[in-house]
Design an enzyme around this catalytic site. Structure first.
Site, PDB file in Angstrom:
ATOM      1  N   ASP A 186      33.473 131.588  63.010  1.00 31.37           N
ATOM      2  CA  ASP A 186      32.642 130.466  63.705  1.00 31.37           C
ATOM      3  C   ASP A 186      30.987 130.846  63.307  1.00 31.37           C
ATOM      4  O   ASP A 186      30.459 131.898  63.874  1.00 31.37           O
ATOM      5  CB  ASP A 186      32.973 130.592  65.208  1.00 31.37           C
ATOM      6  CG  ASP A 186      32.077 129.672  66.083  1.00 31.37           C
ATOM      7  OD1 ASP A 186      30.751 129.474  65.483  1.00 31.37           O
ATOM      8  OD2 ASP A 186      32.423 128.975  66.962  1.00 31.37           O
ATOM      9  N   HIS A 187      30.316 130.173  62.742  1.00 29.34           N
ATOM     10  CA  HIS A 187      29.406 130.727  61.985  1.00 29.34           C
ATOM     11  C   HIS A 187      28.063 130.796  63.020  1.00 29.34           C
ATOM     12  O   HIS A 187      27.222 131.556  62.939  1.00 29.34           O
ATOM     13  CB  HIS A 187      28.846 129.833  60.471  1.00 29.34           C
ATOM     14  CG  HIS A 187      28.248 128.583  60.906  1.00 29.34           C
ATOM     15  ND1 HIS A 187      28.734 127.582  61.304  1.00 29.34           N
ATOM     16  CD2 HIS A 187      26.643 128.300  61.146  1.00 29.34           C
ATOM     17  CE1 HIS A 187      27.942 126.379  61.425  1.00 29.34           C
ATOM     18  NE2 HIS A 187      26.631 126.782  61.301  1.00 29.34           N
ATOM     19  N   HIS A 249      31.548 126.139  68.535  1.00 28.21           N
ATOM     20  CA  HIS A 249      30.366 126.679  68.668  1.00 28.21           C
ATOM     21  C   HIS A 249      29.893 126.639  70.078  1.00 28.21           C
ATOM     22  O   HIS A 249      29.446 127.836  70.642  1.00 28.21           O
ATOM     23  CB  HIS A 249      29.343 125.731  67.665  1.00 28.21           C
ATOM     24  CG  HIS A 249      29.799 125.991  66.326  1.00 28.21           C
ATOM     25  ND1 HIS A 249      30.310 126.816  65.540  1.00 28.21           N
ATOM     26  CD2 HIS A 249      29.579 124.589  65.393  1.00 28.21           C
ATOM     27  CE1 HIS A 249      30.726 126.242  64.276  1.00 28.21           C
ATOM     28  NE2 HIS A 249      30.129 125.156  64.314  1.00 28.21           N
TER      29      HIS A 249
HETATM   30  C1  BG6 Z   1      29.271 122.938  61.490  1.00 31.26           C
HETATM   31  C2  BG6 Z   1      29.806 121.490  61.537  1.00 31.26           C
HETATM   32  O1  BG6 Z   1      30.313 123.826  61.974  1.00 31.26           O
HETATM   33  O2  BG6 Z   1      28.208 123.166  62.102  1.00 31.26           O
HETATM   34  C3  BG6 Z   1      28.526 120.625  61.311  1.00 31.26           C
HETATM   35  O3  BG6 Z   1      30.897 121.086  61.004  1.00 31.26           O
HETATM   36  C4  BG6 Z   1      27.349 120.827  61.994  1.00 31.26           C
HETATM   37  O4  BG6 Z   1      28.897 119.107  61.513  1.00 31.26           O
HETATM   38  C5  BG6 Z   1      27.030 122.283  61.622  1.00 31.26           C
HETATM   39  O5  BG6 Z   1      26.249 120.106  61.483  1.00 31.26           O
HETATM   40  C6  BG6 Z   1      25.830 122.820  62.441  1.00 31.26           C
HETATM   41  O6  BG6 Z   1      25.450 124.227  61.901  1.00 31.26           O
HETATM   42  P1  BG6 Z   1      23.940 124.530  62.010  1.00 31.26           P
HETATM   43  O7  BG6 Z   1      23.957 125.934  61.610  1.00 31.26           O
HETATM   44  O8  BG6 Z   1      23.161 123.558  61.059  1.00 31.26           O
HETATM   45  O9  BG6 Z   1      23.485 124.464  63.334  1.00 31.26           O
END
Ligand code: BG6
Length: 506
Positions: A186-187, A249
């Site tokens: 989960d980045h 997230h």
């Molecule tokens: C991803 C989603 O996990 O997270 C995307 O699939 C989203 O739809 C993105 O845009 C948002 O990540 P960040 O790091 O740009 O806030």
């Protein structure tokens, strides 16, 4: 020290989906930056793999372009790129074919013979989820992951399409790997500001006494995006905002705010505390869903002087799509600490601002000492954790405006990364890839966490799928989302908090 620990662990990355977007934009730049900063082992090998027929040099050129375009450190230098890229190769593969894995086996053996040590082997699945089971099973059949201390598998999102498919995938993976070998990404958990929530909460004694229902009135988690669908219509139209952002997230952010203090910083200790939050969250009845969850879909609008298409006009999207591009939900955590405190979350595409904020709104003072004319711009205390684009923590307090009158207004006490530190924060994928090499699962999702999150949101997904929204599209691009989302929070006497644009880091 992490850096000395890593040096002595030769590592082989096998990146499935090597020719894909994620590798070019995120993984390759992250590995290159880890290399620049001295975090890569002395011996490493990055093997990109995919169906496209490429030579090693073609593949190197492809990821070189990705790094030059997307790396936070800018373009590579000739000498560093030469040093790094000699460790990069490509293998054309068919994920379904046993010979692919035999070939990986050979390469692993060659590297280990050369390095005279057993290597960490990291299988990174940056592919569409329907390939997860076949790749995992073939890795097992080829006996490439038999040492649980050395072989790891990284699974990109989405982890399942619903509770049932997430359970199936967990079952399949746990039949092949130990849980300690499975890294569910989960980045958001790798973002510097998200990790700082733990530091902020558990390294400061002044917060704990007020971090509960006695002092906190509500919590808001708002992850808004200006971008639309881009090229991802085929994936997104089958997912929607709840699956894409809330299930993973946003619920992870909520867990970090609501969790109890862990005994120590070990992976399982932290993940136990987080899963307890998910289990304590109030289950939705069909009545609750109507009053606590709202959805939206964007129509056309103007962003920075350009007209952008509505969701149903986007490429690879069904023109009658019922998929939500916006979701807002009111959650409760039914435990002693949080009973009665609403947690409002919202997320959406094509909104007015891209920003991720957690706002803790504290209760008002119990008694007003100042005359009404002094308190016209009165505001309750708020703690605002800005995850992006501004990276800051703001505590809003009342102060006396200078002058002969007693007039109060809200001011911010600010901790701002830019103003405090000179070093640049690493990208989330740098942190997560390094942790994968180190075998540290703290910032990865455990199987039971993923299932608990699906379990919580399934009633909403089922209700929305069974009842097509008649109001879609119901918000214009560049707005703050549908009116129903304003009503959701206004009914309780609150409003969504945003940081003014002047605070926005472009
Ligand atoms: C991803 C989603 O996990 O997270 C995307 O699939 C989203 O739809 C993105 O845009 C948002 O990540 P960040 O790091 O740009 O806030």
């Amino acid at each position: 020290m992490k850096s000395s620990a890593i040096k002595s662990q030769p590592t082989i990355f096998i990146i499935f989906g090597g020719t894909g977007d994620l590798n070019s934009r995120k993984l390759a730049p992250a590995l290159y930056n880890l290399f620049l900063d001295g975090w890569m082992p002395n011996e490493f090998s990055i093997i990109g793999t995919g169906r496209t027929n490429l030579s090693d040099d073609d593949f190197r050129t492809k990821i070189h372009e990705g790094i030059n375009q997307f790396s936070r450190t800018g373009k590579t230098t000739e000498s560093k790129w030469a040093e790094f890229s000699k460790n990069v190769t490509y293998q054309v593969s068919d994920a379904k074919d046993a010979s692919t894995y035999k070939e990986f086996g050979k390469r692993i053996q060659q590297h280990e013979a050369e390095w005279k040590q057993e290597a960490n082997i990291i299988f990174y699945l940056a592919v569409s989820p329907n390939f997860f089971p076949i790749i995992a099973s073939n890795i097992a059949k080829a006996k490439l992951a038999t040492n649980p201390d050395k072989a790891r598998i990284v699974i990109e999102k989405p982890f399942g399409h619903d509770l049932e498919t997430a359970k199936e995938l967990n079952k399949l993976l746990s039949g092949i790997f130990d849980e300690k070998q499975i890294y569910r990404i989960d980045h958001y958990l790798g973002k510097e500001t998200v990790q700082n929530i733990m530091a902020f909460r558990f390294a400061n004694s002044i917060l704990e006494p007020i971090w509960n229902r006695n002092y906190i009135e509500n919590v808001q988690i708002s992850v808004t995006e200006q971008l639309g669908m881009g090229e991802r219509g085929d994936y997104y139209d089958g997912a929607g905002a709840m699956r894409d952002m809330v299930q993973n997230h946003i619920l992870q952010l909520l867990c970090l705010v609501a969790m109890e203090t862990p005994i120590n910083f070990s992976a399982d200790e932290l993940r136990n505390r987080k899963v307890e939050v998910l289990r304590a969250m109030r289950k939705f009845t069909s009545e609750d869903i109507r009053s606590s969850a709202v959805r939206g879909q964007y129509s056309t609008g103007w962003i920075e002087g350009k007209q952008v298409p509505g969701y149903r006009e986007e490429a690879k999207v069904n023109p009658q799509s019922n998929t939500e591009t916006f979701a807002a939900v009111k959650f409760f955590v039914d435990n002693w600490r949080w009973q009665g405190v609403p947690f409002y979350v919202r997320t959406g595409k094509r909104l007015h601002q891209s920003s991720s904020l957690i706002t803790i709104q504290f209760k008002d003072v119990p008694h007003f000492v100042f005359p009404p004319e002094a308190t016209e711009s009165w505001q309750q205390n708020r703690l605002i954790i800005s995850i992006q684009p501004e990276m800051s923590i703001r505590l809003q307090v009342q102060a006396k405006r200078p002058g002969l009158d007693m007039v109060l207004n809200a001011v911010d006490m600010v901790f701002d990364y830019d103003g405090t530190y000179t070093s640049e924060a690493p990208e989330a994928y740098e942190t997560l890839l390094l942790d994968t090499m180190l075998g540290d699962q703290t910032l990865f999702m455990r199987g039971d966490q993923v299932e608990a999150a699906w379990d919580l949101i399934m009633p909403i997904l089922n209700a929305w799928e069974s009842k097509k929204s008649l109001s879609f599209p119901n918000y214009a691009a560049d707005s703050w989302g549908p009116e129903v989302a304003e009503a959701l929070i206004a009914r309780d006497g609150f409003h969504w908090f945003t940081l003014p644009l002047s605070n926005k880091k472009k």
